[in-house]
Enzyme design. Structure first.
Site, PDB file in Angstrom:
ATOM      1  N   GLY A  12       0.768  -1.243   0.000  1.00  0.00           N
ATOM      2  CA  GLY A  12       0.000   0.000   0.000  1.00  0.00           C
ATOM      3  C   GLY A  12       0.800   1.295   0.000  1.00  0.00           C
ATOM      4  CB  SER A  13       4.284   2.273  -0.712  1.00  0.00           C
ATOM      5  OG  SER A  13       4.537   1.830  -2.018  1.00  0.00           O
ATOM      6  CB  ILE A  96      -6.676 -10.244 -14.401  1.00  0.00           C
ATOM      7  CG1 ILE A  96      -5.139 -10.234 -14.388  1.00  0.00           C
ATOM      8  CG2 ILE A  96      -7.203  -9.811 -15.768  1.00  0.00           C
ATOM      9  CD1 ILE A  96      -4.505 -11.285 -15.235  1.00  0.00           C
ATOM     10  CG  LEU A  97     -10.222  -5.331 -12.514  1.00  0.00           C
ATOM     11  CD1 LEU A  97     -10.146  -3.824 -12.775  1.00  0.00           C
ATOM     12  CD2 LEU A  97     -11.133  -5.618 -11.319  1.00  0.00           C
ATOM     13  CG  ASN A 111      -2.362  -1.269 -12.976  1.00  0.00           C
ATOM     14  OD1 ASN A 111      -2.275  -1.322 -11.739  1.00  0.00           O
ATOM     15  ND2 ASN A 111      -1.657  -2.051 -13.768  1.00  0.00           N
ATOM     16  CG  HIS A 113       3.380  -2.420 -15.161  1.00  0.00           C
ATOM     17  ND1 HIS A 113       3.059  -3.646 -14.607  1.00  0.00           N
ATOM     18  CD2 HIS A 113       4.479  -2.628 -15.931  1.00  0.00           C
ATOM     19  CE1 HIS A 113       3.916  -4.554 -15.048  1.00  0.00           C
ATOM     20  NE2 HIS A 113       4.789  -3.960 -15.847  1.00  0.00           N
ATOM     21  CG  ASP A 149       0.367  -4.831 -16.738  1.00  0.00           C
ATOM     22  OD1 ASP A 149      -0.402  -4.266 -15.944  1.00  0.00           O
ATOM     23  OD2 ASP A 149       1.138  -5.740 -16.407  1.00  0.00           O
ATOM     24  CD  GLN A 177      11.172   9.398  -9.952  1.00  0.00           C
ATOM     25  OE1 GLN A 177      10.394  10.243 -10.418  1.00  0.00           O
ATOM     26  NE2 GLN A 177      12.165   9.720  -9.136  1.00  0.00           N
ATOM     27  CD  GLU A 178       5.725   1.904  -8.762  1.00  0.00           C
ATOM     28  OE1 GLU A 178       4.643   1.632  -8.220  1.00  0.00           O
ATOM     29  OE2 GLU A 178       6.609   1.039  -8.928  1.00  0.00           O
TER      30      GLU A 178
END
Ligand code: GRF
Length: 204
Positions: A12-13, A96-97, A111, A113, A149, A177-178
């Site tokens: 959860g970061s 995966i939805l 999302n 990635h 993705d 960076q995310e």
């Protein structure tokens, strides 16, 4: 107000970076309505609670595809995160939805990635990048389509790969960076500054 549902499975970061951005008003016009985890042990649940955001645990208990996603849909409706007013943010969500779910929330699911897509989709993207020997990797925010993705790319941030990088060191630099990229992407969506034409998302 753009209503967020943030879906997690673990640490959860990224969730924390989004909630922090809302709290410090770097992200305005955005409200975190609910954090949903498919894993009762996810570290992110405690983070959500710390920020006073509602949490829901949806354990798969054998359900797959649409039968599971139907339950997800009911939760989203309970918190009124709808395709018309909401955005679903996948932040380390390890499922995966189903195509039916994605269709309902068309262009309302994003999302993050940890690679520069379309390179290294799927699991262990940082390891894949190291093994391939690329000199630059990074992270991508993309809309979710029925593939893995493979949806329209919204934002990307490159990160240099160092000769001595391990999976751990590279992942750590990408993750930093995310944490900046996700709030930026949500801000652009909240401000309606993204126009999508086919595979291209353009800033307006
Ligand atoms: C991140 O590396 C993200 O790119 C990937 O899963 C990881 C989740 O990390 N999809 P965290 O749970 O946000 O810390």
């Amino acid at each position: 107000m753009l209503r967020l549902a943030i879906l997690i499975s673990g640490r959860g970061s990224n969730l924390r970076s989004i909630l922090q951005a809302i709290k410090t008003r770097r992200l305005v016009g955005v409200e975190a309505r609910v954090v949903i985890s498919n894993n009762a042990q996810a570290g992110g649940i405690a983070i959500a609670k710390k920020f006073n955001v509602a949490t829901e645990i949806l354990t798969p208990s054998g359900l797959g595809g649409w039968s599971f996603d139907k339950k997800l849909l009911s939760l989203l409706e309970k918190y009124t995160v709808l395709p018309s007013n909401g955005l679903i943010c996948l932040a380390g969500y390890m499922r995966i939805l189903s195509p039916k779910f994605v269709e309902r929330y068309k262009m309302r699911i994003v999302n993050i990635h940890p690679s520069l897509l379309p390179s290294f989709p799927g699991l262990h993207a940082q390891k894949q990048a190291l093994e391939y020997g690329v000199k630059v990797s990074g992270c991508t925010i993309h809309f979710v389509n029925e593939g893995v993705d493979s949806g329209t790319i919204l934002l990307q941030q490159p990160v240099r790969v160092m000769d001595r990088d391990s999976e751990e060191t590279l992942s750590k630099r990408i993750l930093a960076q995310e944490h900046k990229l996700y709030p930026r992407a949500i801000k652009l969506i909240a401000e309606k500054r993204i126009e999508v034409k086919g595979r291209k998302a353009m800033l307006i």
